[in-house]
Motif scaffolding. Structure first.
Motif, short mmCIF file in Angstrom:
data_model
loop_
_atom_site.label_atom_id
_atom_site.label_comp_id
_atom_site.label_asym_id
_atom_site.label_seq_id
_atom_site.Cartn_x
_atom_site.Cartn_y
_atom_site.Cartn_z
N GLU A 582 -13.01 -17.72 -0.01
CA GLU A 582 -13.35 -16.32 -0.25
C GLU A 582 -12.65 -15.76 -1.48
OE1 GLU A 582 -12.51 -14.12 3.22
OE2 GLU A 582 -14.16 -14.96 4.42
N PHE A 583 -11.55 -16.38 -1.86
CA PHE A 583 -10.80 -15.88 -3.01
C PHE A 583 -11.48 -16.25 -4.33
CE2 PHE A 583 -9.40 -20.11 -1.99
CZ PHE A 583 -9.24 -20.76 -3.20
N LEU A 584 -12.51 -17.10 -4.28
CA LEU A 584 -13.18 -17.56 -5.50
C LEU A 584 -14.44 -16.76 -5.77
CD1 LEU A 584 -12.90 -21.41 -4.93
CD2 LEU A 584 -11.66 -20.09 -6.63
N THR A 585 -14.77 -16.66 -7.04
CA THR A 585 -16.06 -16.07 -7.41
C THR A 585 -17.14 -17.11 -7.18
OG1 THR A 585 -15.77 -16.83 -9.69
CG2 THR A 585 -15.03 -14.60 -9.16
N THR A 586 -18.37 -16.65 -6.97
CA THR A 586 -19.46 -17.59 -6.73
C THR A 586 -19.75 -18.35 -8.00
OG1 THR A 586 -21.06 -15.89 -7.30
CG2 THR A 586 -20.49 -16.15 -4.96
N THR A 587 -20.28 -19.54 -7.84
CA THR A 587 -20.62 -20.38 -9.00
C THR A 587 -21.92 -21.10 -8.69
OG1 THR A 587 -19.88 -22.17 -10.45
CG2 THR A 587 -19.27 -22.34 -8.14
N SER A 588 -22.67 -21.42 -9.73
CA SER A 588 -23.91 -22.17 -9.53
C SER A 588 -23.58 -23.61 -9.17
CB SER A 588 -24.75 -22.13 -10.81
OG SER A 588 -24.03 -22.70 -11.89
N ASP A 589 -24.51 -24.25 -8.44
CA ASP A 589 -24.30 -25.64 -8.04
C ASP A 589 -24.17 -26.51 -9.29
OD1 ASP A 589 -24.43 -24.91 -5.45
OD2 ASP A 589 -26.54 -25.50 -5.18
N TRP A 590 -23.30 -27.50 -9.17
CA TRP A 590 -23.13 -28.44 -10.29
C TRP A 590 -23.66 -29.78 -9.84
CZ3 TRP A 590 -20.96 -33.07 -11.65
CH2 TRP A 590 -20.80 -33.30 -13.02
N GLY A 591 -24.79 -30.21 -10.39
CA GLY A 591 -25.35 -31.49 -10.01
C GLY A 591 -25.99 -31.45 -8.64
N THR A 592 -26.25 -32.65 -8.10
CA THR A 592 -26.87 -32.78 -6.79
C THR A 592 -25.97 -33.61 -5.89
OG1 THR A 592 -28.06 -34.77 -7.50
CG2 THR A 592 -29.19 -32.63 -7.76
N ASN A 593 -26.27 -33.59 -4.61
CA ASN A 593 -25.52 -34.38 -3.63
C ASN A 593 -26.51 -35.20 -2.83
OD1 ASN A 593 -24.29 -34.98 -0.91
ND2 ASN A 593 -22.53 -33.99 -1.88
N VAL A 594 -26.40 -36.54 -2.92
CA VAL A 594 -27.40 -37.42 -2.30
C VAL A 594 -27.43 -37.25 -0.78
CG1 VAL A 594 -27.31 -39.09 -4.17
CG2 VAL A 594 -25.78 -39.35 -2.21
N PHE A 595 -26.28 -36.95 -0.18
CA PHE A 595 -26.26 -36.85 1.28
C PHE A 595 -26.79 -35.49 1.75
CE2 PHE A 595 -22.90 -39.96 0.22
CZ PHE A 595 -23.54 -41.07 0.75
N ALA A 596 -26.62 -34.48 0.93
CA ALA A 596 -27.24 -33.20 1.25
C ALA A 596 -28.75 -33.35 1.26
CB ALA A 596 -26.81 -32.14 0.24
N GLU A 597 -29.28 -34.08 0.29
CA GLU A 597 -30.72 -34.31 0.24
C GLU A 597 -31.15 -35.23 1.38
OE1 GLU A 597 -31.51 -35.85 -3.62
OE2 GLU A 597 -31.12 -33.95 -4.65
N ARG A 598 -30.32 -36.24 1.68
CA ARG A 598 -30.68 -37.21 2.71
C ARG A 598 -30.75 -36.55 4.09
NH1 ARG A 598 -31.23 -42.50 3.13
NH2 ARG A 598 -30.62 -43.62 5.02
#
Length: 861
Positions: A582-598
């Protein structure tokens, strides 16, 4: 620098012109004398003994004898070839066929069979043995000492001899030194045209890199030449043989190992696949190659040649004829049969029809004379030295004399000679041909020690000389730099430069590391989803993705390794839950994650795979995990290093032998986000305890290396009361005993009297003014006891350990201008204002960490 001059051919002809027959040791010299005949002459005039005995028709008798043995016996090909070589060589030096039988150590069944079969062949040596020059002929012999015993056996009782050298000296031309072999070849090609090709000869070692380079360059410029490529050097022949060998290379054959073969077949595969196994790479362009190699042992040589001809759309009739000559056209192309074929092609020169027009390419170890107006000599290095046969029937002294006489004649061939050489290759000096030691009466180790001219590198073959050509190309300035680029640049700027230009192959450890990183990110985001079934699935997925890199016999070991790594990642995060971010500002995704897609899950988390680009500090990178506002974590699949090694690798002046600025760079960036706060950078080596995982005894602490940052100068940290308390509570025995008897004020007063030197050498600190001051004050406070002196040394050693295992404010302060200096330097070099040197800030690069070793030429080149 000079040595005895070879007689000009015109002078030599004048001496022997009146004879009926002139016997010479070298065919080109015979041809040169015959071209100068100025009167009618019946029969041979100048000729070698072998051509004279063979009726001017000389064939490679070793190949003829080998083919006879293959056809008529069941001898192993290598044993037969070895026996034939010994027999013919002994015959040459003793003058009779059966001479080999006098040497018991070289006589076996193969030798006896070979002698028996060779006796029935009309070889050139047999003709020499039977032939004798008519005593009625008026005979002159040129270079008598260069003839062998067998060649002398044909001479009549009376003949006159003429030396190939006279009493004058030959002042050899200077050596022309070039940066590279390609620069030498460019120089030759620039000087040769289709019109003057018949006036030029090139002498080189046919086994050197010059041979294919000069042939390719002449072909590209349509310059005719002969004497170079043989039967096996024909592009289609060579490709077919390479294909046969690749077919038996096994399932571990990598794409990079057969890249030249694939190129010849018109198959284009990205360099990123070089480390992958041929049979596991799913690419349609490889289908024909894999199909050709599959079960090749079930097809005959004729059948596989048919398939190859269909592929290249050309007939290889001469290769087919040679298979018939060997009697193996209908033999199955098994690994043993292919090995035999390769052995034959490497051992014997198959005759080829060629046009004798254009530039003459002469082999430095075969030719003794070249009759062309202009002769280029390429290389002239130690590979030009003959390897004298180590056999008891060879007179080593006489053989050496023949070799050096041949070399001396060769160096003087032609009207004009050009010696084109390299002074160094790959950073090492080139050793001149060993015969120069006897010919030149002076000390030298390399060509630049002799009379020489150095030529700067050329830009293209435009005929414009050696000057550099200007370029109007513009370059984009580098504004930020990553830790890997900075580390590579500091080690070797030129390696960094080539790393930006040249693509490299994928590596198994890169593939594995990326997949492990993806899993760690996935688990941090979805810990409740990951169970044993998910881990089983991930193991099989990683194994499948890395299968092109891994031998099938290693698959079980890899499965264990991958499971252990995944389980260690899970165990670490179960015990070390990261914050929610929560202490961080939001950021756009960097790259992809094969297991997230899987698994169809999102990994949009602000704490994982956090990309940053800090324009103020000119730094960029990707943080694997922000564990808390004060702790960064980086996942590592490699071997663990201690905190001291991490800090040592981050040294700036001078740089480490193995520079690595990751922890220092990331902490410098994070300090800009959280100034005045103690920070930690933790390397999580999840494969470090692989053996322990298998044994069921894992200590997660063994996987972690943490480097701390303290937002204060080291001096301030060292004199702080908290550090004093640490020495009292956790120091070595005598250190605790000593400091527990003094007040903190007594300890702090030492820093007012003397400042500790900036060193991580404990002996240097102990012997410094600061060390002496601390010891003196403690003795004043506690007493002059041995344990006090020992306790002070222990405290000072603890100081150096802390200094060498953590970063302080002055370390990060120094790093910021260091980065600025490197980027300014890098941009100057990118703009062409100065060259990218091989050597880095610390001098000679550590070649263990160089990625483009073959592209680096040492020195200012």
């Amino acid at each position: 620098m000079s040595f005895p001059r070879a007689k000009p051919v015109d002078d030599l002809y004048d001496e022997v012109a009146g004879y009926d027959l002139v016997v010479v040791p070298d065919a080109p010299l015979a041809s040169a004398l015959n071209r100068r005949i100025d009167r009618p002459h019946l029969g041979s005039f100048a000729i070698t003994p072998r051509r004279l005995a063979a009726g001017r028709r000389e064939e490679a008798e070793d190949r003829i004898a080998f083919l006879e043995l293959v056809e008529r016996t069941d001898l192993d090909w290598k044993r037969g070839a070895y026996a034939i070589g010994n027999i013919l060589q002994c015959w040459e030096h003793h003058g009779r066929l059966e001479a080999i039988l006098d040497y018991d150590a070289y006589v076996d069944d193969a030798t006896r069979q070979a002698v028996e079969h060779i006796a029935d062949l009309e070889t050139t040596s047999w003709r020499l043995t039977e032939y004798r020059i008519d005593d009625q002929q008026d005979v002159a012999v040129v270079g008598d000492e260069q003839l062998t015993q067998l060649e002398r056996s044909i001479l009549p009782d009376d003949y006159d001899t003429y030396d190939t050298f006279d009493d004058r000296e030959f002042d050899h031309p200077p050596f022309h030194i070039f940066d590279s072999s390609t620069a030498i070849v460019d120089t030759v090609v620039d000087a040769v045209t289709e019109e003057n090709a018949d006036d030029v000869a090139v002498v080189l070692d046919q086994g050197s890199e010059f041979s294919p380079l000069i042939e390719s360059a002449f072909e590209a410029d349509d310059i005719p030449f002969y004497g170079g490529p043989g039967f096996v050097d024909h592009p289609d022949h060579r490709t077919f043989v390479q294909l046969l060998r690749a077919a038996h290379g096994g399932t571990d054959t990598r794409v990079g190992e057969i890249r030249p073969l694939l190129s010849r077949l018109g198959v284009s595969i990205d360099v990123e696949h070089d480390e992958k196994r041929l049979y596991e790479l799913d690419d349609s362009e490889l289908d024909w190659v894999v199909d050709f190699c599959d079960r090749i042992e079930n097809r005959t040589f004729a059948e596989v040649l048919d398939r190859f001809e269909d592929r290249v759309d050309r007939r290889l009739d001469t290769f087919r004829d040679e298979l018939e000559t060997l009697g193996i056209a209908d033999t199955h192309a098994t690994e043993r049969a292919v090995d035999q074929l390769v052995f034959y092609l490497q051992s014997y020169e198959v005759p080829v029809d060629r046009e004798n027009e254009g530039v003459l390419l002469a082999d430095a170890k075969s030719a003794a004379y070249v009759d062309r107006p202009v002769v280029f000599y390429l290389g002239l290095d130690e590979d030009w030295t003959h390897s004298a046969p180590r056999r008891p029937w060879v007179d080593q002294d006489a053989q050496y004399t023949r070799n050096i006489q041949q070399f001396r004649l060769l160096l003087q061939s032609g009207g004009t000679q050009y010696y084109l050489v390299q002074d160094a290759k790959g950073g090492s000096p080139v050793t001149p041909c060993l015969y120069f030691e006897e010919l030149l009466d002076e000390e030298f180790e390399r060509f630049s020690d002799l009379e020489s001219e150095t030529h700067t590198r050329r830009v293209g073959r435009s005929g414009g000389g050696f000057e550099k050509e200007s370029s109007d190309a513009t370059t984009t300035e580098v504004s930020t730099i990553s830790q890997s680029s900075l580390s590579t640049y500091v080690n070797s700027p030129r390696d960094h430069f080539f790393g930006r230009l040249v693509d490299g192959p994928d590596k198994d450890y890169f593939k594995e590391g990326n997949l492990f990183h993806d899993f760690a990110e996935f688990y941090v985001t979805h810990p409740e989803f990951v169970d044993d079934n998910v881990i089983d699935d991930v193991v099989e997925y990683v194994l499948n993705e890395t299968r092109p890199f891994v031998r099938s016999v290693d698959e079980a070991t890899r499965r264990t390794k991958y499971r252990a790594g995944l389980e260690t990642i899970v165990a670490f995060f179960e015990e070390n839950r990261p914050v929610d971010g929560e202490f961080l500002t939001t950021t756009s995704d960097w790259g992809t994650n094969v297991f997230a897609e899987r698994f169809d899950k999102s990994v949009a988390s602000p704490i994982t795979e956090r990309w940053f680009e800090n324009d103020d500090l000119r730094l960029k990178g990707k943080i694997d995990l922000i564990h808390s506002p004060s702790r960064l974590v980086d996942h590592k699949s490699g071997r663990r290093k201690s905190a001291g090694q991490v800090v040592k690798s981050s040294a700036l002046d001078p740089p480490s032998d193995s520079p690595n600025f990751q922890a220092l760079l990331y902490l410098t960036h994070w300090r800009s986000q959280y100034p005045d706060q103690e920070l930690e950078f933790t390397f999580f080596h999840f494969l470090e305890t692989l053996d322990d995982v298998v044994a069921g005894e894992v200590d997660l602490d063994d996987t972690l290396t943490t480097v701390s940052y303290y937002p204060m100068p080291f001096d301030e940290y060292a004199r702080s009361e908290s550090f004093f308390d640490e020495l009292v509570e956790d120091g070595s025995n005598n250190c605790q005993k000593t400091l527990s008897q003094v007040a903190y004020e007594d300890y702090a007063a030492v820093f007012d009297e003397a400042a500790p030197p900036d060193t991580t050498d404990s002996d240097e600190l102990i012997d410094s003014v600061f060390g002496e001051t601390l010891t003196a004050r403690m003795k004043d406070c506690v007493g002059d006891y041995k344990y006090v002196e020992s306790g002070c040394k222990q405290a000072l050693r603890q100081l150096t350990r802390v200094r060498g295992q953590a970063f302080f404010e002055n370390d990060l302060d120094a790093f910021e201008p260091f980065v600025d200096e490197r980027l300014e330097e890098l941009n100057r070099r990118r703009a062409g204002e100065e060259r990218f040197p091989v050597e880095g800030l610390g001098g000679e690069p550590n070649y263990r960490y160089v990625d483009n070793r073959d592209l680096l030429l040492e020195g200012d080149r």
